[in-house]
Design a protein around this motif. Structure first.
Motif, PDB file in Angstrom:
ATOM      1  N   THR A 158       0.830  -1.199   0.000  1.00  0.00           N
ATOM      2  CA  THR A 158       0.000   0.000   0.000  1.00  0.00           C
ATOM      3  C   THR A 158       0.864   1.249   0.000  1.00  0.00           C
ATOM      4  O   THR A 158       0.602   2.200  -0.745  1.00  0.00           O
ATOM      5  CB  THR A 158      -0.927  -0.004   1.220  1.00  0.00           C
ATOM      6  OG1 THR A 158      -1.613  -1.252   1.257  1.00  0.00           O
ATOM      7  CG2 THR A 158      -1.931   1.120   1.148  1.00  0.00           C
ATOM      8  N   GLY A 159       1.910   1.250   0.834  1.00  0.00           N
ATOM      9  CA  GLY A 159       2.783   2.425   0.901  1.00  0.00           C
ATOM     10  C   GLY A 159       3.424   2.727  -0.441  1.00  0.00           C
ATOM     11  O   GLY A 159       3.345   3.848  -0.955  1.00  0.00           O
ATOM     12  N   LEU A 160       4.027   1.683  -1.045  1.00  0.00           N
ATOM     13  CA  LEU A 160       4.661   1.893  -2.353  1.00  0.00           C
ATOM     14  C   LEU A 160       3.631   2.267  -3.408  1.00  0.00           C
ATOM     15  O   LEU A 160       3.892   3.107  -4.281  1.00  0.00           O
ATOM     16  CB  LEU A 160       5.414   0.627  -2.773  1.00  0.00           C
ATOM     17  CG  LEU A 160       6.649   0.281  -1.941  1.00  0.00           C
ATOM     18  CD1 LEU A 160       7.283  -1.006  -2.444  1.00  0.00           C
ATOM     19  CD2 LEU A 160       7.666   1.415  -1.982  1.00  0.00           C
ATOM     20  N   GLY A 161       2.448   1.644  -3.315  1.00  0.00           N
ATOM     21  CA  GLY A 161       1.399   1.939  -4.291  1.00  0.00           C
ATOM     22  C   GLY A 161       0.984   3.394  -4.245  1.00  0.00           C
ATOM     23  O   GLY A 161       0.828   4.044  -5.285  1.00  0.00           O
ATOM     24  N   VAL A 162       0.821   3.936  -3.027  1.00  0.00           N
ATOM     25  CA  VAL A 162       0.441   5.340  -2.894  1.00  0.00           C
ATOM     26  C   VAL A 162       1.536   6.234  -3.454  1.00  0.00           C
ATOM     27  O   VAL A 162       1.269   7.189  -4.197  1.00  0.00           O
ATOM     28  CB  VAL A 162       0.154   5.674  -1.412  1.00  0.00           C
ATOM     29  CG1 VAL A 162      -0.025   7.173  -1.234  1.00  0.00           C
ATOM     30  CG2 VAL A 162      -1.084   4.935  -0.936  1.00  0.00           C
ATOM     31  N   LEU A 163       2.811   5.901  -3.143  1.00  0.00           N
ATOM     32  CA  LEU A 163       3.928   6.712  -3.655  1.00  0.00           C
ATOM     33  C   LEU A 163       3.940   6.721  -5.187  1.00  0.00           C
ATOM     34  O   LEU A 163       4.072   7.783  -5.812  1.00  0.00           O
ATOM     35  CB  LEU A 163       5.259   6.162  -3.128  1.00  0.00           C
ATOM     36  CG  LEU A 163       5.562   6.478  -1.667  1.00  0.00           C
ATOM     37  CD1 LEU A 163       6.923   5.919  -1.293  1.00  0.00           C
ATOM     38  CD2 LEU A 163       5.520   7.982  -1.425  1.00  0.00           C
ATOM     39  N   LEU A 164       3.785   5.527  -5.781  1.00  0.00           N
ATOM     40  CA  LEU A 164       3.812   5.471  -7.242  1.00  0.00           C
ATOM     41  C   LEU A 164       2.625   6.241  -7.826  1.00  0.00           C
ATOM     42  O   LEU A 164       2.774   6.933  -8.841  1.00  0.00           O
ATOM     43  CB  LEU A 164       3.779   4.020  -7.725  1.00  0.00           C
ATOM     44  CG  LEU A 164       3.879   3.879  -9.246  1.00  0.00           C
ATOM     45  CD1 LEU A 164       5.222   4.372  -9.736  1.00  0.00           C
ATOM     46  CD2 LEU A 164       3.657   2.455  -9.702  1.00  0.00           C
ATOM     47  N   ALA A 165       1.465   6.145  -7.169  1.00  0.00           N
ATOM     48  CA  ALA A 165       0.293   6.858  -7.672  1.00  0.00           C
ATOM     49  C   ALA A 165       0.542   8.368  -7.664  1.00  0.00           C
ATOM     50  O   ALA A 165       0.182   9.069  -8.614  1.00  0.00           O
ATOM     51  CB  ALA A 165      -0.931   6.517  -6.830  1.00  0.00           C
ATOM     52  N   ILE A 166       1.190   8.861  -6.608  1.00  0.00           N
ATOM     53  CA  ILE A 166       1.506  10.302  -6.550  1.00  0.00           C
ATOM     54  C   ILE A 166       2.440  10.657  -7.705  1.00  0.00           C
ATOM     55  O   ILE A 166       2.242  11.655  -8.410  1.00  0.00           O
ATOM     56  CB  ILE A 166       2.145  10.645  -5.193  1.00  0.00           C
ATOM     57  CG1 ILE A 166       1.118  10.458  -4.079  1.00  0.00           C
ATOM     58  CG2 ILE A 166       2.655  12.085  -5.186  1.00  0.00           C
ATOM     59  CD1 ILE A 166       1.687  10.591  -2.695  1.00  0.00           C
ATOM     60  N   GLY A 167       3.458   9.802  -7.923  1.00  0.00           N
ATOM     61  CA  GLY A 167       4.371  10.036  -9.039  1.00  0.00           C
ATOM     62  C   GLY A 167       3.641  10.071 -10.365  1.00  0.00           C
ATOM     63  O   GLY A 167       3.890  10.933 -11.215  1.00  0.00           O
ATOM     64  N   ILE A 168       2.702   9.135 -10.547  1.00  0.00           N
ATOM     65  CA  ILE A 168       1.980   9.052 -11.820  1.00  0.00           C
ATOM     66  C   ILE A 168       1.122  10.297 -12.033  1.00  0.00           C
ATOM     67  O   ILE A 168       1.041  10.842 -13.137  1.00  0.00           O
ATOM     68  CB  ILE A 168       1.121   7.767 -11.846  1.00  0.00           C
ATOM     69  CG1 ILE A 168       2.014   6.553 -12.073  1.00  0.00           C
ATOM     70  CG2 ILE A 168       0.056   7.849 -12.924  1.00  0.00           C
ATOM     71  CD1 ILE A 168       1.299   5.242 -11.991  1.00  0.00           C
ATOM     72  N   VAL A 169       0.499  10.776 -10.952  1.00  0.00           N
ATOM     73  CA  VAL A 169      -0.401  11.921 -11.101  1.00  0.00           C
ATOM     74  C   VAL A 169       0.392  13.197 -11.405  1.00  0.00           C
ATOM     75  O   VAL A 169      -0.072  14.060 -12.143  1.00  0.00           O
ATOM     76  CB  VAL A 169      -1.264  12.075  -9.830  1.00  0.00           C
ATOM     77  CG1 VAL A 169      -1.996  13.410  -9.827  1.00  0.00           C
ATOM     78  CG2 VAL A 169      -2.264  10.949  -9.753  1.00  0.00           C
TER      79      VAL A 169
ATOM     80  N   PHE B 287      -0.218  -4.153  -4.247  1.00  0.00           N
ATOM     81  CA  PHE B 287       0.372  -2.941  -4.810  1.00  0.00           C
ATOM     82  C   PHE B 287      -0.442  -2.389  -5.985  1.00  0.00           C
ATOM     83  O   PHE B 287      -0.858  -1.221  -5.969  1.00  0.00           O
ATOM     84  CB  PHE B 287       1.799  -3.278  -5.248  1.00  0.00           C
ATOM     85  CG  PHE B 287       2.518  -2.210  -6.003  1.00  0.00           C
ATOM     86  CD1 PHE B 287       3.019  -1.105  -5.346  1.00  0.00           C
ATOM     87  CD2 PHE B 287       2.705  -2.313  -7.372  1.00  0.00           C
ATOM     88  CE1 PHE B 287       3.702  -0.130  -6.040  1.00  0.00           C
ATOM     89  CE2 PHE B 287       3.392  -1.342  -8.068  1.00  0.00           C
ATOM     90  CZ  PHE B 287       3.879  -0.248  -7.402  1.00  0.00           C
ATOM     91  N   PHE B 288      -0.732  -3.230  -6.987  1.00  0.00           N
ATOM     92  CA  PHE B 288      -1.345  -2.735  -8.218  1.00  0.00           C
ATOM     93  C   PHE B 288      -2.776  -2.214  -8.016  1.00  0.00           C
ATOM     94  O   PHE B 288      -3.097  -1.143  -8.550  1.00  0.00           O
ATOM     95  CB  PHE B 288      -1.268  -3.800  -9.314  1.00  0.00           C
ATOM     96  CG  PHE B 288       0.136  -4.015  -9.799  1.00  0.00           C
ATOM     97  CD1 PHE B 288       0.767  -3.044 -10.555  1.00  0.00           C
ATOM     98  CD2 PHE B 288       0.839  -5.148  -9.477  1.00  0.00           C
ATOM     99  CE1 PHE B 288       2.066  -3.223 -10.999  1.00  0.00           C
ATOM    100  CE2 PHE B 288       2.136  -5.340  -9.913  1.00  0.00           C
ATOM    101  CZ  PHE B 288       2.747  -4.367 -10.680  1.00  0.00           C
ATOM    102  N   PRO B 289      -3.630  -2.927  -7.251  1.00  0.00           N
ATOM    103  CA  PRO B 289      -4.955  -2.342  -7.028  1.00  0.00           C
ATOM    104  C   PRO B 289      -4.868  -0.966  -6.362  1.00  0.00           C
ATOM    105  O   PRO B 289      -5.630  -0.058  -6.705  1.00  0.00           O
ATOM    106  CB  PRO B 289      -5.645  -3.349  -6.094  1.00  0.00           C
ATOM    107  CG  PRO B 289      -4.921  -4.608  -6.268  1.00  0.00           C
ATOM    108  CD  PRO B 289      -3.524  -4.276  -6.668  1.00  0.00           C
ATOM    109  N   VAL B 290      -3.915  -0.806  -5.431  1.00  0.00           N
ATOM    110  CA  VAL B 290      -3.786   0.483  -4.747  1.00  0.00           C
ATOM    111  C   VAL B 290      -3.314   1.554  -5.726  1.00  0.00           C
ATOM    112  O   VAL B 290      -3.823   2.681  -5.723  1.00  0.00           O
ATOM    113  CB  VAL B 290      -2.833   0.360  -3.536  1.00  0.00           C
ATOM    114  CG1 VAL B 290      -2.519   1.726  -2.960  1.00  0.00           C
ATOM    115  CG2 VAL B 290      -3.449  -0.523  -2.472  1.00  0.00           C
ATOM    116  N   VAL B 291      -2.344   1.218  -6.594  1.00  0.00           N
ATOM    117  CA  VAL B 291      -1.876   2.194  -7.586  1.00  0.00           C
ATOM    118  C   VAL B 291      -3.043   2.662  -8.451  1.00  0.00           C
ATOM    119  O   VAL B 291      -3.301   3.865  -8.588  1.00  0.00           O
ATOM    120  CB  VAL B 291      -0.774   1.583  -8.487  1.00  0.00           C
ATOM    121  CG1 VAL B 291      -0.446   2.520  -9.627  1.00  0.00           C
ATOM    122  CG2 VAL B 291       0.468   1.304  -7.678  1.00  0.00           C
ATOM    123  N   VAL B 292      -3.769   1.689  -9.019  1.00  0.00           N
ATOM    124  CA  VAL B 292      -4.848   2.041  -9.948  1.00  0.00           C
ATOM    125  C   VAL B 292      -5.927   2.857  -9.228  1.00  0.00           C
ATOM    126  O   VAL B 292      -6.382   3.888  -9.725  1.00  0.00           O
ATOM    127  CB  VAL B 292      -5.430   0.756 -10.580  1.00  0.00           C
ATOM    128  CG1 VAL B 292      -6.621   1.094 -11.447  1.00  0.00           C
ATOM    129  CG2 VAL B 292      -4.367   0.061 -11.411  1.00  0.00           C
TER     130      VAL B 292
END
Lengths: 297, 316
Positions: A113-124, A176-181
């Protein structure tokens, strides 16, 4: 609460259907036994016996509940290796196996979850990252990445990493992936009008993130966490299969090796209870958080 | 310095910062570790270069075609780095084989891979998918007629859909034997509730006004269902089908970890892992990814054809 009566009715109907199914599922064995002994079985006897077999094809609900009770409280309280006698959890109890699974699930889920949130911020915030990573994150949702699990376990074992970490890695990448998406969707939830409003207030990028994007992403965050934790639990259970070092997955597999059907069902229900509690906790946090944020529907 | 920074295009700034950070880390480690590893520098240079190309492409050509190219470039770069890293560092094949070796393995063992796909996907996953989703849709029609049942089943179904149903695999193996029927049974159990919940929600998606209109036409239940309610439910049904499509392959593969005949993707993965033939394992995983995304893509395409009227499908 107005759904309480229908829900209870459906649950009772399911249990009743289960009880009814027990008789035909287990009857053959009893008939064979009776034929071998040269006796006739009255229908009442047959029903009673199918409910109390040692290794039934389908154990009755009360047998599963009894096994759950035996392998948790009774084992820990009175068992030779139980908590009360030795001061440590018995390795024959579902409490211990459940804990092995739960700890790996939680560690993996937190990392994922932590990494997923970080990657999502990067993507946005980074269009190159969005275009490069996002299609793959979405594609990963459509392919059975859980098939990697046995390999991760065995390879990490061969380089000397055993125990909690390999299982947590599987749980982490599955959550990880569900959290990123979900988080990308959530962080993009504010519309252009709201983003413009932040600009007219001369809000900095950090303020825009903390006061607009992050709060608006919360409903999506909780929804994807629920999916993530369920996936993490399944990942951990599958990750426990190749190396037999405890956990609910091991109970499932060893039960099927030795034909201990009641043990399988108890482990299955243990896993189900674990999943229900974890999802329930997230649901509770979701309701209280969203209510305090004024986002509850 | 500031002038140079503001002259740098915005897309290049994160890359420059990352490069500077990496250089700083390498420089700090220099006194202790000697000259930086040339192999590491090569890999980092390729990664930063590919990133710069992608960032420049996205900044210079906004548009969906270029975005697809960017995603492909990213994937190719990852595979290239994987290939290069495993070769430069001579990673043992029993830990991580290079992609070229996996590709060669796929080419030389198409027969085995095809047998496994037939066993796991066509026999196990597909039959279970068809039975499970079909039964769920039929049952949803029954549930829909009784509001009491609907209110009771929706929460229960949602609850059951979140449980690790995959754990029923050893039970199904005991009931239906080692071959594909037990895999199909696991798949049925996995897809039934997500499909049921989605279909029931979909059937409730019409408005009272629309249903009243059908009544003024004196349309029968079947006519209302076929002309109004099923079309309106399609977005929900396809959502359920897409969820079920991914669950089906997962269920069929994982169920094989609990016992299977000597073929099938899950069987191959677990036995080849045991023999440390990791190129074969990766080959199976690549095939599973291909089959999974094709199956999902099929339903996504069909959805676009059937629900072209829905807002989520328009304006693309």
């Amino acid at each position: 609460m107005r759904n309480l009566l229908p829900v209870l009715t459906v649950a009772l109907a399911l249990i009743a259907a289960w009880y009814v199914a027990v008789v035909p599922m287990n009857a053959q064995w009893e008939r064979d036994q009776a034929a071998r002994a040269g006796t006739e079985l009255a229908f009442g006897d047959l029903v009673a016996r199918t409910m109390a077999q040692d290794r039934p094809r389908l154990p009755a609900p009360h047998q599963v509940v009894a096994e759950l009770w035996e392998s948790t409280w009774v084992e820990e309280r009175h068992g030779r290796r139980g908590w009360w006698n030795t001061g440590s959890l018995s390795n024959r109890s579902l409490v211990w196996h459940g804990w092995v699974t739960l700890s790996a699930t939680m560690l993996g889920f937190l990392i994922g979850t932590g990494l997923g949130v970080l990657l999502a911020i990067g993507i946005v915030y980074n269009r190159a990252m969005d275009a490069s990573v996002m299609p793959w994150a979405i594609a990963s949702q459509t392919i059975p990445i859980i098939a990697l699990a046995p390999m991760i376990i065995v390879v990490l074992n061969s380089v000397g990493i055993t125990g909690l970490i390999p299982k947590s890695i599987i749980a982490a990448y599955l959550s990880f992936f569900p959290v990123v998406v979900g988080m990308v969707k959530g962080l993009r939830a504010p519309d252009a009008m709201q983003l413009d409003q932040m600009k007219t207030w001369n809000a900095s990028g950090v303020q825009g993130f903390l006061k607009l994007r992050l709060p608006s992403s919360m409903p999506y965050f909780f929804a994807s966490m629920k999916i993530g934790i369920a996936a993490a639990l399944v990942g951990t259970i599958v990750g426990e299969l190749p190396v037999q070092q405890g956990g609910l997955g091991v109970r499932l597999l060893s039960g099927s090796y030795y034909g201990q059907t009641v043990q399988i069902w108890a482990a299955l229900f243990g896993a189900a209870i674990l999943a229900a509690v974890l999802v329930g906790i997230i649901g509770w946090v979701q309701r209280t958080t969203l209510k305090r944020m004024g986002l509850a529907q | 310095m500031t002038a140079a920074w503001s002259a740098t295009p915005a897309w290049a700034r994160p890359i420059l910062v990352t490069a500077a950070l990496i250089a700083a880390v390498l420089a700090l480690r220099l006194p202790a570790a000697g000259a930086p590893d040339a192999r590491l520098l090569l890999l980092l240079a390729i990664w930063l270069g590919a990133w710069a190309v992608n960032a420049w492409l996205v900044a210079a050509y906004p548009g969906s075609r270029i975005r697809a190219l960017v995603a492909v470039l990213f994937g190719v770069t990852l595979i290239g780095l994987w290939e290069l890293a495993t070769r430069l560092y001579e990673v043992p094949r029993v830990i991580l084989p290079p992609p070229s070796m996996i590709g060669a393995r796929i080419m030389t063992s198409t027969d085995t891979l095809w047998t496994d796909v037939v066993q796991t996907f066509f026999k196990g996953a597909l039959s279970g998918f068809a039975i499970g989703t079909g039964a769920a849709i039929l049952f949803a029609l029954v549930v829909d007629r009784f509001d009491f049942l609907r209110r009771g089943l929706l929460p229960v179904g949602n609850f059951l859909a979140a449980l690790p149903i995959i754990g029923t695999a050893p039970i199904m193996v005991m009931w239906f034997g080692f071959d594909w029927p037990s895999k199909a049974a696991v798949v049925v159990a996995m897809v039934f509730f997500p499909m049921l919940v989605n279909t029931v929600q979909g059937l409730a998606a019409t408005e009272a006004m629309q249903r009243d209109l059908m009544r003024t036409y004196s349309a029968s239940w079947a006519q209302t269902l076929l002309t109004l309610r099923l079309p309106a439910a399609m977005p929900f049904i396809f959502n359920g089908l897409k969820i079920s499509a991914t669950l089906a392959l997962i269920g069929a593969i994982v169920a094989e970890f609990f016992g299977s005949p000597t073929r099938g993707m899950g069987f191959r993965i677990s036995t080849e892992v045991g023999r440390l033939q990791l190129d074969m394992v990766w080959a199976e995983i690549a095939v599973a990814a291909l089959v999974g995304s094709t199956f999902y893509g099929f339903w996504a395409l069909l959805e676009r054809r059937v629900t072209f009227w829905h807002p989520s499908q328009r304006g693309r």
